[in-house]
Design a protein around this motif. Structure first.
Motif, PDB file in Angstrom:
ATOM      1  N   UNK A 235     -11.645  15.268  -0.805  1.00 52.74           N
ATOM      2  CA  UNK A 235     -11.363  14.278  -1.855  1.00 52.74           C
ATOM      3  C   UNK A 235     -10.364  14.725  -2.892  1.00 52.74           C
ATOM      4  N   UNK A 236     -10.027  16.030  -2.918  1.00 50.81           N
ATOM      5  CA  UNK A 236      -9.018  16.458  -3.880  1.00 50.81           C
ATOM      6  C   UNK A 236      -7.661  15.846  -3.568  1.00 50.81           C
ATOM      7  N   UNK A 237      -7.440  15.355  -2.347  1.00 41.70           N
ATOM      8  CA  UNK A 237      -6.193  14.660  -2.050  1.00 41.70           C
ATOM      9  C   UNK A 237      -6.023  13.459  -2.974  1.00 41.70           C
ATOM     10  N   UNK A 238      -7.101  12.681  -3.134  1.00 41.42           N
ATOM     11  CA  UNK A 238      -7.034  11.522  -4.019  1.00 41.42           C
ATOM     12  C   UNK A 238      -7.040  11.949  -5.478  1.00 41.42           C
ATOM     13  N   UNK A 239      -7.847  12.938  -5.797  1.00 46.01           N
ATOM     14  CA  UNK A 239      -7.931  13.399  -7.178  1.00 46.01           C
ATOM     15  C   UNK A 239      -6.589  13.920  -7.667  1.00 46.01           C
ATOM     16  N   UNK A 240      -5.929  14.732  -6.847  1.00 45.52           N
ATOM     17  CA  UNK A 240      -4.642  15.303  -7.259  1.00 45.52           C
ATOM     18  C   UNK A 240      -3.484  14.335  -7.025  1.00 45.52           C
ATOM     19  N   UNK A 241      -3.577  13.568  -5.931  1.00 46.13           N
ATOM     20  CA  UNK A 241      -2.447  12.725  -5.550  1.00 46.13           C
ATOM     21  C   UNK A 241      -2.390  11.393  -6.255  1.00 46.13           C
ATOM     22  N   UNK A 242      -3.532  10.910  -6.750  1.00 40.41           N
ATOM     23  CA  UNK A 242      -3.577   9.589  -7.386  1.00 40.41           C
ATOM     24  C   UNK A 242      -4.068   9.674  -8.830  1.00 40.41           C
ATOM     25  N   UNK A 243      -5.222  10.294  -9.036  1.00 46.36           N
ATOM     26  CA  UNK A 243      -5.804  10.286 -10.372  1.00 46.36           C
ATOM     27  C   UNK A 243      -5.083  11.198 -11.353  1.00 46.36           C
ATOM     28  N   UNK A 274     -10.433   3.544 -17.893  1.00 47.22           N
ATOM     29  CA  UNK A 274      -9.509   2.513 -17.413  1.00 47.22           C
ATOM     30  C   UNK A 274      -8.931   2.877 -16.053  1.00 47.22           C
ATOM     31  N   UNK A 275      -8.638   4.162 -15.831  1.00 49.24           N
ATOM     32  CA  UNK A 275      -8.095   4.588 -14.534  1.00 49.24           C
ATOM     33  C   UNK A 275      -9.160   4.506 -13.451  1.00 49.24           C
ATOM     34  N   UNK A 276     -10.387   4.865 -13.785  1.00 49.23           N
ATOM     35  CA  UNK A 276     -11.457   4.788 -12.796  1.00 49.23           C
ATOM     36  C   UNK A 276     -11.756   3.341 -12.421  1.00 49.23           C
ATOM     37  N   UNK A 277     -11.596   2.434 -13.356  1.00 46.11           N
ATOM     38  CA  UNK A 277     -11.793   1.020 -13.049  1.00 46.11           C
ATOM     39  C   UNK A 277     -10.722   0.515 -12.097  1.00 46.11           C
ATOM     40  N   UNK A 278      -9.528   1.078 -12.157  1.00 50.96           N
ATOM     41  CA  UNK A 278      -8.486   0.724 -11.192  1.00 50.96           C
ATOM     42  C   UNK A 278      -8.897   1.141  -9.782  1.00 50.96           C
ATOM     43  N   UNK A 279      -9.506   2.321  -9.666  1.00 52.45           N
ATOM     44  CA  UNK A 279      -9.983   2.783  -8.358  1.00 52.45           C
ATOM     45  C   UNK A 279     -11.047   1.826  -7.827  1.00 52.45           C
ATOM     46  N   UNK A 452     -18.575   2.667 -11.508  1.00 54.00           N
ATOM     47  CA  UNK A 452     -17.740   3.474 -12.405  1.00 54.00           C
ATOM     48  C   UNK A 452     -18.631   4.186 -13.423  1.00 54.00           C
ATOM     49  N   UNK A 453     -19.607   3.486 -13.958  1.00 52.50           N
ATOM     50  CA  UNK A 453     -20.494   4.092 -14.952  1.00 52.50           C
ATOM     51  C   UNK A 453     -21.236   5.300 -14.368  1.00 52.50           C
TER      52      UNK A 453
END
Length: 469
Positions: A235-243, A274-279, A452-453
């Motif tokens: 999952x670090x691919x998404x964490x580093x690549x997107x978030x 706000x960023x997590x809500x986008x996910x 998200x919460x």
């Protein structure tokens, strides 16, 4: 550009800066493939100095050593999307320059796991290239495994006659003011797409999150596919690549620093939520492939190349790693991950792959000699030729290099345009002790099994554990 770049990030050339790298596979790749011993010939694992000299007798030296550096030098490096032909050439040349040194290198796609017992038992190799799954620069610093290079770096002059500390595109990571590694490879994560398909079908290349969602919706309707894929096993691919770039765009360097250091309450901040809500919005729209949780990085990349998905977050090693599997009609397109709000520039956070010397190195003199040997214009140019990526060294002229791919030329133009791209900086990578639990909860959010919460609660609990509370 961000102040962390000492000068304009430009490699002089009409063909463009090879802003590639990185990473995972080439930079942050996962452990995959046969064991190291079986891959000696294919990927350069564990060859001895004698074998190396036989493989490349044309060193860049007349073989006359300086008489000061001798003995066995052990080097560990991960082999992923960048391959290891560059390492083979550099090591052979180093042996020619220092004939009294015997180099033993340990390499392969699983090398971080294979060498773990050596590090745990305080019997590490002398030099380590920190890359790939199972490796964490910050974790190694926290565990006291890497030498403090701060004073030494201030005195090092490269073979090109430059002070090494003044030659980096991006400065080394710092930990309480100390430097424990030198950034060898410059990479950045971003989002890839099939440029040929987008042109043929008239799909809009996203410029912000709203247009990203719009394009994914159009692709889903027209192609009948989930537009977005990543690897759930890592999952670090998404964490580093997107978030990470999303957080940079939302809160700048200060927010990035608070996230990687585990500042209390950071995940509860309005800009982070706000960023997590986008996910969550991507997941609820059905844009994330619901099978991603079982995919390793190779499977997700193959699905992307075969057209099962339209977008994937990966570093610049992707085209090199997947060269043999890329369809003839596929054209790599790259943009910084478009998570920023409308009207804001794309965001990029440099992701560096460092070289370090073990705190308990048996041969620190040879280790330092090797690190000095590597950071030159010559080997930076060779790195680009071998990998389709760049070393983290300023002033490398690739203007006459005919092997620069189009996507790098386009990425260079984009990234060097401050109207299009803002570059942010974090003090050091996130520790594995923090990144792993956050990544697990992130996967659950992307699968729709938590809200998200609930993710925020998990992330805050992980940061509390990281702080030792």
């Amino acid at each position: 550009m961000n102040r962390s770049f000492k000068r304009s990030f430009t490699v002089a050339c009409s063909t463009g800066l090879m802003l590639s790298a990185l990473a995972a596979c080439g930079g942050n790749g996962e452990n995959a493939g046969a064991d190291n011993e079986a891959e000696n010939n294919a990927s350069g694992g564990n060859n001895t100095a004698e074998e190396n000299n036989g493989n490349n007798a044309e060193g860049n030296s007349n073989g006359e050593g300086n008489g000061e550096v001798a003995g066995e030098l052990e080097i560990q490096y991960f082999v992923g999307g960048y391959g290891d032909s560059w390492w083979q050439e550099v090591i052979s040349d180093f042996e020619a320059e220092y004939p009294d040194v015997t180099v033993t290198h340990h390499a392969g796609p699983n090398i971080n796991d294979e060498m773990r017992s050596r590090w745990v038992s305080d019997d590490p190799p002398d030099v380590v290239y920190i890359d790939g799954a199972g490796s964490s620069e910050t974790q190694m610093v926290e565990d006291g495994q890497l030498m403090d290079l701060t004073d030494w770096l201030s005195e090092v002059e490269t073979a090109d006659g430059e002070q090494l500390e003044d030659s980096f595109i991006v400065d080394p990571a710092t930990y309480d003011g100390q430097i424990h590694s030198l950034p060898l490879v410059f990479d950045t994560w971003g989002t890839w797409y099939n440029a040929a398909q987008f042109e043929a079908e008239g799909y809009e290349v996203p410029t912000d999150f709203d247009s990203y969602m719009s394009t994914m919706g159009e692709i889903q309707d027209n192609e009948g596919i989930a537009p977005f894929v990543t690897t759930g096993q890592h999952p670090y691919y998404f964490l580093r690549g997107v978030l990470t770039p999303a957080f940079g765009a939302a809160g700048g360097d200060e927010l990035l620093a608070d996230i990687v250091t585990g500042e209390e309450g950071v995940w509860e901040r309005e800009e982070v939520v706000a960023q997590m809500e986008k996910v969550a919005e991507m997941q609820e729209a059905g844009y994330i492939d619901d099978g991603f949780g079982a995919f390793n990085h190779t499977q997700s990349q193959m699905n992307f190349l075969l057209g099962d998905n339209a977008f994937i977050p990966v570093g610049f090693w992707l085209p090199n790693e997947m060269a043999e599997d890329t369809p003839e009609d596929f054209e790599y397109g790259f943009i910084p991950s478009p998570m920023q709000d409308e009207g804001e520039p794309y965001a990029i956070v440099p992701d560096l792959r460092p070289l370090a010397i073990a705190e308990n190195a048996d041969n620190p003199d040879a280790a330092k000699a090797f690190v000095e040997f590597v950071f030159t214009q010559e080997y930076a140019t060779l790195f680009s030729e071998h990998t389709g990526a760049i070393m983290n060294l300023e002033g490398v002229d690739l203007s006459e290099n005919e092997n620069v791919p189009d996507y790098l030329i386009e990425a260079n133009a984009m990234i060097n345009d401050p109207d299009q791209v803002q570059i942010y900086h974090r003090p050091h990578p996130m520790s594995a002790d923090l990144e792993t639990p956050i990544g697990d909860s992130l996967t659950a959010l992307m699968l729709g099994t938590i809200t998200v919460e609930e993710f925020i609660e998990d992330a805050e609990a992980a940061t509390a554990d990281y702080r030792g509370e």
